[in-house]
Enzyme design. Sequence first.
Site, PDB file in Angstrom:
ATOM      1  CE  LYS A  91       3.089  -4.005  -3.064  1.00 28.86           C
ATOM      2  NZ  LYS A  91       1.704  -3.893  -3.578  1.00 28.86           N
TER       3      LYS A  91
ATOM      4  CE1 TYR B  44       3.825  -7.435  -8.200  1.00 25.96           C
ATOM      5  CE2 TYR B  44       5.740  -6.059  -8.641  1.00 25.96           C
ATOM      6  CZ  TYR B  44       4.794  -6.562  -7.768  1.00 25.96           C
ATOM      7  OH  TYR B  44       4.843  -6.204  -6.436  1.00 25.96           O
TER       8      TYR B  44
ATOM      9  CB  THR C 268      -5.265  -6.122  -2.523  1.00 25.19           C
ATOM     10  OG1 THR C 268      -4.843  -7.487  -2.511  1.00 25.19           O
ATOM     11  CG2 THR C 268      -4.426  -5.364  -3.532  1.00 25.19           C
TER      12      THR C 268
ATOM     13  NE  ARG D 110      -1.385  -5.069   1.041  1.00 16.72           N
ATOM     14  CZ  ARG D 110      -1.450  -6.184   0.336  1.00 16.72           C
ATOM     15  NH1 ARG D 110      -2.499  -6.993   0.436  1.00 16.72           N
ATOM     16  NH2 ARG D 110      -0.468  -6.513  -0.482  1.00 16.72           N
TER      17      ARG D 110
ATOM     18  CG  ASN E 274      -1.070  -2.613  -1.600  1.00 16.19           C
ATOM     19  OD1 ASN E 274       0.145  -2.686  -1.781  1.00 16.19           O
ATOM     20  ND2 ASN E 274      -1.916  -3.407  -2.208  1.00 16.19           N
TER      21      ASN E 274
ATOM     22  CG  HIS F 109       4.314  -8.714  -2.978  1.00 22.33           C
ATOM     23  ND1 HIS F 109       3.371  -8.968  -3.937  1.00 22.33           N
ATOM     24  CD2 HIS F 109       5.095  -9.825  -2.903  1.00 22.33           C
ATOM     25  CE1 HIS F 109       3.581 -10.188  -4.431  1.00 22.33           C
ATOM     26  NE2 HIS F 109       4.620 -10.724  -3.817  1.00 22.33           N
TER      27      HIS F 109
ATOM     28  CD  GLU G 256       5.689 -13.705  -5.155  1.00 25.20           C
ATOM     29  OE1 GLU G 256       4.714 -13.356  -5.829  1.00 25.20           O
ATOM     30  OE2 GLU G 256       5.707 -13.603  -3.902  1.00 25.20           O
TER      31      GLU G 256
END
Length: 138
Positions: free
Chosen positions: A9, A49, A91, A102, A112, A115, A126
Site C-alpha cells: 500500500k 473496494y 489487519t 503488519r 497497515n 493487502h 482481485e
Amino acid sequence: MNKTLAIIKPDGVANGLIGEIIKRIEQEGLKIIGMRMTQLDRRQAEGFYYVHRSRPFFHSLIEYMTSGPVVLMVLKGPNAIDRWRTLMGATDPRKADPGTIRAEMGLNIERNVVHGSDSGDSAMYEINYFFKGSDLVE
C-alpha cells in the site's frame, strides 16, 4: 487456491519497504508471477473496494489508496492465500503476531502496509481486476 493478490500500500511504498516485503515473500517460498507499480485513480480504487462501499471507512480507504503509488503482485505457491495472510498478520498492527509484516511495519488499522486476498473467490476477482492472464509469468 494457489494464487493470491498482494498489494504493498501507499505507506509501504512511501516508507521504502518494498524490498523488505518482497524479501519476506520470497523467504516464505512464495513465487511472484506478476508485479507492477501503479498509482490507483479513484475509479480503480472504488471498483476494487466496491464490497466495502457501505462501510463507514470506505471514503477514507479510497483517499488513502489513491494517495500514492502501490505495488501490485500475484503470488503463487501451495496455500498461497493462507501463507500470505499469515505473513501479513492481523489487519490491526497492534493485534498482529510478532514478526509479521503488519506488526513490524504497520502504523495503524488503516495504514497497515499490505493487502491480501481473503479467499479463493476474492483472489480470483482481485487478480483479474489488475492483471490479464498474459501479465502473469508462470
